[in-house]
Design a protein around this motif. Sequence first.
Motif, PDB file in Angstrom:
ATOM      1  N   PRO A  46       0.827  -1.208   0.000  1.00  0.00           N
ATOM      2  CA  PRO A  46       0.000   0.000   0.000  1.00  0.00           C
ATOM      3  C   PRO A  46       0.864   1.262   0.000  1.00  0.00           C
ATOM      4  N   TRP A  47       1.180   1.773  -1.181  1.00  0.00           N
ATOM      5  CA  TRP A  47       1.985   2.987  -1.292  1.00  0.00           C
ATOM      6  C   TRP A  47       1.231   4.216  -0.802  1.00  0.00           C
ATOM      7  N   ALA A  48      -0.072   4.212  -0.928  1.00  0.00           N
ATOM      8  CA  ALA A  48      -0.865   5.421  -0.692  1.00  0.00           C
ATOM      9  C   ALA A  48      -1.345   5.511   0.749  1.00  0.00           C
ATOM     10  N   PRO A  49      -1.526   6.747   1.250  1.00  0.00           N
ATOM     11  CA  PRO A  49      -2.154   6.905   2.561  1.00  0.00           C
ATOM     12  C   PRO A  49      -3.630   6.549   2.504  1.00  0.00           C
ATOM     13  N   ILE A  50      -4.197   6.218   3.650  1.00  0.00           N
ATOM     14  CA  ILE A  50      -5.619   5.964   3.731  1.00  0.00           C
ATOM     15  C   ILE A  50      -6.352   7.282   3.978  1.00  0.00           C
ATOM     16  N   ILE A  51      -7.650   7.289   3.696  1.00  0.00           N
ATOM     17  CA  ILE A  51      -8.478   8.461   3.968  1.00  0.00           C
ATOM     18  C   ILE A  51      -9.626   8.053   4.875  1.00  0.00           C
ATOM     19  N   GLN A  52     -10.213   9.023   5.554  1.00  0.00           N
ATOM     20  CA  GLN A  52     -11.363   8.762   6.402  1.00  0.00           C
ATOM     21  C   GLN A  52     -12.628   9.055   5.626  1.00  0.00           C
TER      22      GLN A  52
END
Length: 468
Positions: A46-52
Amino acid sequence: MIKLRTLSSLAVACLVLVLCVMAATPSRAQTFTTLTNFNGDNGSTPWAPIIQGTDGNFYGVTEYGGAYSGGTVFKITPGGGLTNLYNFSNDAFPFGPLVQATDGNFYGTTTAGNTWGTVFKITKKGKLTTLHTFNGTDGSTPYAALIQAANGNLYGTTYNGGASNICPYDYGCGTIFKITKKGQLTTLYSFGGPDGENPFAGLLQATDGNFYGTTSKGGTNGYGTVFKITSKGALTTLHSFEGNDGESPSAGLIQAADGNFYGTASGGGDGNGTVFKITAAGTLTALYSFEGTNGIGPDSGLIQATDANFYLTTDFGGIAEPNCSFDSCGMLFELTPGDTLTALYSFEGTDGANPYAGLLQSTNGSFYGTTLAGGTTGSGTIFSLSTGLGPFVETEPISGRLGAKVIILGTDLTGATSVSFNGIQATFKIVSSSEIKTQVPVDATTGTVEVTTPVGTLKSNVAFRVTQ
């Protein structure tokens, strides 16, 4: 606290010792938790950050893994329950994070998929629609996240493609584009080298209504640029990196509470990256230069948390671990506006490795992030870090006209009795414990949004900007 720019060799040795102790007994009453280990089947890397999301859960993508090895879209609860929403084919590879638009759907990009990459929409239930397939001339390889601007349209960048053919392999130097939620794409700008090449990061819409971003290459010295672009496509190069102030910025910018922009460069400075500040007029100041022992590769960029401090990660650095690249697994940091950098956590491999994506501060006050490697299978992890910061509310979008619809994200919003924009009361509807729908009230001005609940008043993490 340690000012890393002035570290002597003895201080560096002491820092390493402090980090070793910190791994066993974290300071500042912080709690680190590995929430999920990716194993390939449920995603990998998972290269990308997570979002809420508006439902209080977190959403993200993995570049690889899943049923067809082409990456996944996933949902994870704050407690760590992971659900695979979508499995991409084996040539898609989503790299950048998702964005949830005001219509409730998520939007993202794939770097391949029919060769040049795509823009897609996906519902909370996992129904995916491809909105646009790039053809090279209108862009190629969109690594970055999309943003939803105040006008409701989505904006993004592509690393390659565009009208220019002076960049390597004739793939083009990259583009900036606008796309509607129905999939109508307009190329706003094609980079040509002196104005920058290969924008790896996405855009930021600032309080002046313009968009700001970085290119990872090109410019006067070939080390990348910081630029401003209007909604109509007029681009201004604000700064060309020189090497000593940074090199190859691969992350986007943030606009801090002081109105200035902050970012990171993955190289340059003392050789391992820098943290910088830049004004809207283009005056850049290098705040920190990473030396290796205090972190390597701040590729993630910064976030400004509710305590007004900045938080960031480095891909490498920290405690030496034999199972990690370059013998170190990466670190988490806090940076005060007074230029003091504090190491918060050093990864060990089993808890994750290489936190490339950076951090998200959830409305419950805690930080969440991903590592692209490490964990029980080496396929990456999702983690949380609590430092004692309290809950807050967040608006989507962060600006709008009088009467514009606004979503408020939060925690335990059930029973809210009032919503106000800079002191002006607004009508509202409680959708769930994590979501309130409201409108910018008449006579509202730019300022803090407040939500009164039975347990106290929650304030927005950034001021809501009322536009004309």
